[in-house]
Write a protein that holds these residues in place. Structure first.
Motif, PDB file in Angstrom:
ATOM      1  N   GLY A   1       0.336  -1.291  -0.277  1.00  0.00           N
ATOM      2  CA  GLY A   1       0.063   0.127   0.081  1.00  0.00           C
ATOM      3  C   GLY A   1       1.075   1.171   0.113  1.00  0.00           C
ATOM      4  N   PRO A   2      -0.183   2.600  -0.273  1.00  0.00           N
ATOM      5  CA  PRO A   2       0.795   3.659  -0.287  1.00  0.00           C
ATOM      6  C   PRO A   2       1.952   3.888   0.746  1.00  0.00           C
ATOM      7  CG  PRO A   2      -1.269   3.970  -0.218  1.00  0.00           C
ATOM      8  CD  PRO A   2      -1.619   2.372   0.348  1.00  0.00           C
ATOM      9  N   HIS A   3       1.567   3.364   2.445  1.00  0.00           N
ATOM     10  CA  HIS A   3       2.646   3.143   3.301  1.00  0.00           C
ATOM     11  C   HIS A   3       3.629   2.134   3.506  1.00  0.00           C
ATOM     12  CE1 HIS A   3       0.477   7.602   4.571  1.00  0.00           C
ATOM     13  NE2 HIS A   3      -0.380   6.574   4.122  1.00  0.00           N
ATOM     14  N   ALA A   4       3.917   1.566   2.906  1.00  0.00           N
ATOM     15  CA  ALA A   4       4.757   0.471   3.109  1.00  0.00           C
ATOM     16  C   ALA A   4       6.004   0.687   3.189  1.00  0.00           C
ATOM     17  CB  ALA A   4       4.818  -0.419   1.718  1.00  0.00           C
ATOM     18  N   GLY A   5       6.839  -0.255   4.207  1.00  0.00           N
ATOM     19  CA  GLY A   5       7.732   0.548   5.075  1.00  0.00           C
ATOM     20  C   GLY A   5       7.455   0.812   6.455  1.00  0.00           C
ATOM     21  N   ILE A   6       5.968   0.845   6.940  1.00  0.00           N
ATOM     22  CA  ILE A   6       6.084   1.768   8.414  1.00  0.00           C
ATOM     23  C   ILE A   6       5.892   0.729   9.474  1.00  0.00           C
ATOM     24  CG2 ILE A   6       4.077   1.772  10.093  1.00  0.00           C
ATOM     25  CD1 ILE A   6       2.940   3.753   8.152  1.00  0.00           C
ATOM     26  N   ASP A   7       7.315   0.896  10.293  1.00  0.00           N
ATOM     27  CA  ASP A   7       7.925  -0.489  11.308  1.00  0.00           C
ATOM     28  C   ASP A   7       7.926   0.385  12.473  1.00  0.00           C
ATOM     29  OD1 ASP A   7       8.591  -2.568  12.600  1.00  0.00           O
ATOM     30  OD2 ASP A   7      10.059  -3.138  11.367  1.00  0.00           O
ATOM     31  N   THR A   8       6.711  -0.132  13.550  1.00  0.00           N
ATOM     32  CA  THR A   8       6.914   0.388  14.747  1.00  0.00           C
ATOM     33  C   THR A   8       5.981  -0.361  16.099  1.00  0.00           C
ATOM     34  OG1 THR A   8       5.366   1.829  16.107  1.00  0.00           O
ATOM     35  CG2 THR A   8       4.028   0.959  14.773  1.00  0.00           C
ATOM     36  N   VAL A   9       6.033  -0.110  17.055  1.00  0.00           N
ATOM     37  CA  VAL A   9       5.013  -1.114  18.369  1.00  0.00           C
ATOM     38  C   VAL A   9       4.687  -0.470  18.631  1.00  0.00           C
ATOM     39  CG1 VAL A   9       6.702  -2.218  20.423  1.00  0.00           C
ATOM     40  CG2 VAL A   9       7.952  -1.336  18.427  1.00  0.00           C
ATOM     41  N   LEU A  10       3.450  -1.245  18.962  1.00  0.00           N
ATOM     42  CA  LEU A  10       2.289  -1.252  19.795  1.00  0.00           C
ATOM     43  C   LEU A  10       1.844  -1.429  20.668  1.00  0.00           C
ATOM     44  CD1 LEU A  10       0.226  -0.846  16.051  1.00  0.00           C
ATOM     45  CD2 LEU A  10       1.030   0.555  16.585  1.00  0.00           C
ATOM     46  N   ARG A  11       1.265  -0.192  22.437  1.00  0.00           N
ATOM     47  CA  ARG A  11       0.887  -0.848  22.934  1.00  0.00           C
ATOM     48  C   ARG A  11      -0.660  -1.323  23.340  1.00  0.00           C
ATOM     49  NH1 ARG A  11       5.826   1.639  22.005  1.00  0.00           N
ATOM     50  NH2 ARG A  11       7.772   0.395  23.145  1.00  0.00           N
ATOM     51  N   PRO A  12      -0.824  -2.027  23.281  1.00  0.00           N
ATOM     52  CA  PRO A  12      -2.666  -2.381  23.817  1.00  0.00           C
ATOM     53  C   PRO A  12      -2.714  -2.392  24.690  1.00  0.00           C
ATOM     54  CG  PRO A  12      -1.750  -4.825  22.804  1.00  0.00           C
ATOM     55  CD  PRO A  12      -0.441  -3.836  22.933  1.00  0.00           C
ATOM     56  N   ARG A  13      -2.274  -2.251  25.732  1.00  0.00           N
ATOM     57  CA  ARG A  13      -2.419  -2.286  27.052  1.00  0.00           C
ATOM     58  C   ARG A  13      -3.165  -1.005  27.712  1.00  0.00           C
ATOM     59  NH1 ARG A  13       3.002  -2.629  26.868  1.00  0.00           N
ATOM     60  NH2 ARG A  13       4.372  -1.377  28.457  1.00  0.00           N
ATOM     61  N   GLN A  14      -2.425   0.517  26.868  1.00  0.00           N
ATOM     62  CA  GLN A  14      -2.686   1.592  27.144  1.00  0.00           C
ATOM     63  C   GLN A  14      -4.065   1.605  27.211  1.00  0.00           C
ATOM     64  OE1 GLN A  14       0.456   4.318  25.406  1.00  0.00           O
ATOM     65  NE2 GLN A  14       1.847   3.431  26.503  1.00  0.00           N
ATOM     66  N   ARG A  15      -5.164   1.992  27.841  1.00  0.00           N
ATOM     67  CA  ARG A  15      -6.663   2.115  27.719  1.00  0.00           C
ATOM     68  C   ARG A  15      -7.026   3.845  27.687  1.00  0.00           C
ATOM     69  NH1 ARG A  15      -8.972  -0.593  33.260  1.00  0.00           N
ATOM     70  NH2 ARG A  15      -7.891  -3.039  32.986  1.00  0.00           N
ATOM     71  N   ARG A  16      -5.213   4.367  27.660  1.00  0.00           N
ATOM     72  CA  ARG A  16      -6.397   5.667  27.086  1.00  0.00           C
ATOM     73  C   ARG A  16      -5.469   6.405  26.125  1.00  0.00           C
ATOM     74  NH1 ARG A  16      -4.406   9.621  32.351  1.00  0.00           N
ATOM     75  NH2 ARG A  16      -5.864   8.957  33.698  1.00  0.00           N
ATOM     76  N   LEU A  17      -4.600   4.906  25.775  1.00  0.00           N
ATOM     77  CA  LEU A  17      -4.943   5.620  23.316  1.00  0.00           C
ATOM     78  C   LEU A  17      -4.187   4.424  22.861  1.00  0.00           C
ATOM     79  CD1 LEU A  17      -2.486   8.480  22.608  1.00  0.00           C
ATOM     80  CD2 LEU A  17      -0.817   7.753  23.371  1.00  0.00           C
ATOM     81  N   VAL A  18      -5.152   3.505  22.844  1.00  0.00           N
ATOM     82  CA  VAL A  18      -5.763   2.614  22.771  1.00  0.00           C
ATOM     83  C   VAL A  18      -5.594   2.684  20.954  1.00  0.00           C
ATOM     84  CG1 VAL A  18      -7.360   0.630  21.829  1.00  0.00           C
ATOM     85  CG2 VAL A  18      -8.043   2.143  23.640  1.00  0.00           C
ATOM     86  N   PRO A  19      -4.446   1.986  20.379  1.00  0.00           N
ATOM     87  CA  PRO A  19      -4.231   1.589  19.621  1.00  0.00           C
ATOM     88  C   PRO A  19      -5.149   1.483  18.276  1.00  0.00           C
ATOM     89  CG  PRO A  19      -2.809   0.333  20.658  1.00  0.00           C
ATOM     90  CD  PRO A  19      -3.945   0.450  21.293  1.00  0.00           C
ATOM     91  N   LYS A  20      -5.055   2.239  17.063  1.00  0.00           N
ATOM     92  CA  LYS A  20      -6.160   2.553  16.763  1.00  0.00           C
ATOM     93  C   LYS A  20      -5.245   2.236  15.044  1.00  0.00           C
ATOM     94  CE  LYS A  20     -10.015   4.484  18.770  1.00  0.00           C
ATOM     95  NZ  LYS A  20     -10.976   5.594  19.006  1.00  0.00           N
ATOM     96  N   PHE A  21      -6.042   2.328  13.833  1.00  0.00           N
ATOM     97  CA  PHE A  21      -5.647   1.910  12.833  1.00  0.00           C
ATOM     98  C   PHE A  21      -6.552   3.061  11.443  1.00  0.00           C
ATOM     99  CE2 PHE A  21      -4.989  -1.942  13.982  1.00  0.00           C
ATOM    100  CZ  PHE A  21      -3.333  -2.214  13.915  1.00  0.00           C
TER     101      PHE A  21
END
Length: 245
Positions: A143-163
């Motif tokens: 896709g247009p953003h191929a190459g993004i590589d990051t670590v998501l932290r789903p346990r953070q309730r105030r900043l829930v990982p979203k796409f």
């Protein structure tokens, strides 16, 4: 008699056809009707298949979580057993007898027969198992953003990982922002940690989400496999669960 029988016959209304169907031959009309029935059957089968996949993933996540908890709970017990074995007299050795020896054994801190050692062993054995905390490494493969590589932290309730196409904090700081992918909704999907597992949910997106080749039911959380491919819009995102430090 014939007239009475004829009087009992109630005429039925003819089948109502659209103008388009009325122009078709019998063969073409039957072919069109059968095509519609086949599409309905395939749609029902796909829906049932998605429900079965979701149920299987939920059961798998529950079993893995129970296994991790049991493995973590067994470690303190094994350590206590080894300490108890180290405090006991080795086979074949001469054991002291008499009141003095008994009092010494009872007073020894951490000894096999000492009250303090027994209480410590029971406390460690009764300690609850720790729930595994997970991070999720996300790599955009296409896709247009191929190459993004990051670590998501789903346990953070105030900043829930979203796409999604949004450029808000939940997408930039702890999520995947895909503003140039026109097939992705503004808020497309999210991750969240619950009960020692990570769950992924399609947030009623316009074009839907696909998890490991299967369409996700909108608004229904699914357990995230330890390694999987999540497709949102034109973007294939490789997700890998990693224990949080």
């Amino acid at each position: 008699m014939a007239s009475e029988a004829a009087a009992d016959i109630v005429p039925t209304a003819p089948m109502q056809l659209s103008d388009e169907d009325a122009q078709l031959s019998v063969e073409a009309f039957l072919h069109k009707t059968c095509d519609g029935l086949v599409r309905d059957v395939l749609a029902s089968a796909e829906s049932a298949s998605n429900r079965l996949r979701a149920s299987f993933r939920a059961e798998k996540a529950s079993i893995l979580s129970a296994y991790d908890a049991a493995a973590a709970a067994s470690k303190p017990s094994a350590a206590s057993s080894s300490r108890a074995g180290a405090g006991a007299a080795p086979p074949g050795s001469l054991s002291a007898t008499g009141p003095g020896a008994s009092a010494s054994a009872d007073a020894a801190p951490g000894g096999a027969a000492g009250p303090a050692g027994g209480a410590a062993t029971e406390a460690k054995a009764a300690a609850p198992a720790k729930t595994t905390r997970w991070n999720v490494r996300a790599k955009v493969m296409s896709g247009p953003h191929a190459g993004i590589d990051t670590v998501l932290r789903p346990r953070q309730r105030r900043l829930v990982p979203k796409f999604g196409r949004s450029t808000g904090q939940q997408f930039v700081k702890n999520g995947i922002s895909l503003p140039e992918d026109d097939e992705v909704s503004t808020t497309h999907a999210k991750l969240e940690a619950r009960g020692g597992a990570v769950w992924v949910t399609d947030l009623d997106s316009t074009n839907g989400s696909i998890l490991d080749g299967a369409s996700m039911p909108p608004g229904e959380p699914l357990p995230l496999p330890h390694q999987c491919i999540l497709r949102v819009g034109q973007s294939d995102i490789h997700l890998t669960m990693e224990p949080a430090e």
